[in-house]
Design a protein around this motif. Structure first.
Motif, PDB file in Angstrom:
ATOM      1  N   ALA A  65      60.119  42.385  36.704  1.00  0.00           N
ATOM      2  CA  ALA A  65      58.704  42.096  36.447  1.00  0.00           C
ATOM      3  C   ALA A  65      57.809  42.798  37.470  1.00  0.00           C
ATOM      4  O   ALA A  65      56.749  43.328  37.108  1.00  0.00           O
ATOM      5  N   ALA A  66      58.232  42.835  38.736  1.00  0.00           N
ATOM      6  CA  ALA A  66      57.443  43.519  39.769  1.00  0.00           C
ATOM      7  C   ALA A  66      57.356  45.013  39.466  1.00  0.00           C
ATOM      8  O   ALA A  66      56.293  45.630  39.631  1.00  0.00           O
ATOM      9  N   ALA A 120      52.708  49.475  35.169  1.00  0.00           N
ATOM     10  CA  ALA A 120      51.529  49.244  34.328  1.00  0.00           C
ATOM     11  C   ALA A 120      50.257  49.569  35.094  1.00  0.00           C
ATOM     12  O   ALA A 120      49.311  50.159  34.538  1.00  0.00           O
ATOM     13  N   ALA A 121      50.222  49.212  36.363  1.00  0.00           N
ATOM     14  CA  ALA A 121      49.052  49.533  37.185  1.00  0.00           C
ATOM     15  C   ALA A 121      48.886  51.045  37.301  1.00  0.00           C
ATOM     16  O   ALA A 121      47.765  51.565  37.211  1.00  0.00           O
ATOM     17  N   PHE A 122      50.004  51.749  37.483  1.00  0.00           N
ATOM     18  CA  PHE A 122      49.941  53.218  37.597  1.00  0.00           C
ATOM     19  C   PHE A 122      49.469  53.843  36.287  1.00  0.00           C
ATOM     20  O   PHE A 122      48.669  54.789  36.286  1.00  0.00           O
ATOM     21  N   ALA A 123      49.945  53.310  35.162  1.00  0.00           N
ATOM     22  CA  ALA A 123      49.598  53.873  33.869  1.00  0.00           C
ATOM     23  C   ALA A 123      48.144  53.611  33.482  1.00  0.00           C
ATOM     24  O   ALA A 123      47.495  54.488  32.897  1.00  0.00           O
ATOM     25  N   PHE A 165      47.200  51.729  42.289  1.00  0.00           N
ATOM     26  CA  PHE A 165      48.669  51.721  42.241  1.00  0.00           C
ATOM     27  C   PHE A 165      49.291  51.185  43.531  1.00  0.00           C
ATOM     28  O   PHE A 165      50.156  50.315  43.503  1.00  0.00           O
ATOM     29  N   VAL A 166      48.874  51.690  44.666  1.00  0.00           N
ATOM     30  CA  VAL A 166      49.450  51.269  45.949  1.00  0.00           C
ATOM     31  C   VAL A 166      49.197  49.785  46.184  1.00  0.00           C
ATOM     32  O   VAL A 166      50.093  49.047  46.593  1.00  0.00           O
ATOM     33  N   ALA A 204      52.040  46.800  46.356  1.00  0.00           N
ATOM     34  CA  ALA A 204      52.110  45.871  47.494  1.00  0.00           C
ATOM     35  C   ALA A 204      52.060  44.421  47.025  1.00  0.00           C
ATOM     36  O   ALA A 204      52.858  43.583  47.474  1.00  0.00           O
ATOM     37  N   ILE A 205      51.150  44.114  46.117  1.00  0.00           N
ATOM     38  CA  ILE A 205      51.029  42.746  45.601  1.00  0.00           C
ATOM     39  C   ILE A 205      52.285  42.353  44.822  1.00  0.00           C
ATOM     40  O   ILE A 205      52.815  41.255  44.982  1.00  0.00           O
TER      41      ILE A 205
END
Length: 168
Positions: A28-29, A35-38, A44-45, A49-50
């Motif tokens: 999931a992480a 998904a954040a990168f896409a 993204f960074v 981290a989160i």
């Protein structure tokens, strides 16, 4: 007789289910990070981290121990998560026990039935000291599974000798 005070710490064993949960948390992480990168590459960074911190925190919460404190007939059980976060999960007088016997005691199996809720404060393995106690808690008939050591068993036996069936 003087005051009786005994303590015991029992670590919950990791199971294959715990391993699967850990794998799903990691997956999931990774999915969150991808998904954040896409969708929003600028974060993204931060998202990695989160997601990594969240996965670490959830995985650490699977490290569980139970501390039994037996004081003058009162049995208190605390759940300790990751050796730092303590929470009282049950407090009961052993005199309220209807019956207490080894979880695999065939002679008293019928007495260990008919409960509405199960509380498992054991390591997860059935051992020679894995007992079940039946009692009423918050208007529910409860079956509590735990692993008292010899000293706690002696203290309980002193108070309820006719309700405790010690495995021989």
């Amino acid at each position: 007789m003087g005051d009786i005070f005994k303590e015991q710490l029992v670590a919950k064993k990791r199971t294959s289910k715990d391993g699967m949960i850990t794998a799903l948390i990691i997956l999931a992480a990774i999915v969150v990070a991808l998904a954040a990168f896409a969708f929003i590459p600028q974060v993204f960074v931060f998202a990695v981290a989160i997601a990594a911190y969240g996965a670490y925190w959830l995985i650490q919460r699977q490290n569980i121990e139970y501390e039994y404190s037996f004081t003058n007939g009162e049995l208190d059980i605390d759940q300790i998560i990751n050796k730092s976060n303590r929470k009282r999960v049950v407090s009961v007088s052993v005199k309220e026990f209807d019956v207490m016997a080894h979880v695999e005691d065939k002679d008293h199996a019928h007495e260990l039935t008919g409960f509405e809720k199960t509380l498992d404060f054991s390591s997860g393995e059935i051992k020679s000291n894995t007992y079940a106690a039946i009692f009423v808690h918050n208007n529910q008939k409860v079956k509590m599974i735990f692993e008292p050591n010899e000293e706690i068993l002696k203290g309980i036996f002193h108070l309820i000798p006719r309700k405790l069936y010690i495995k021989k």
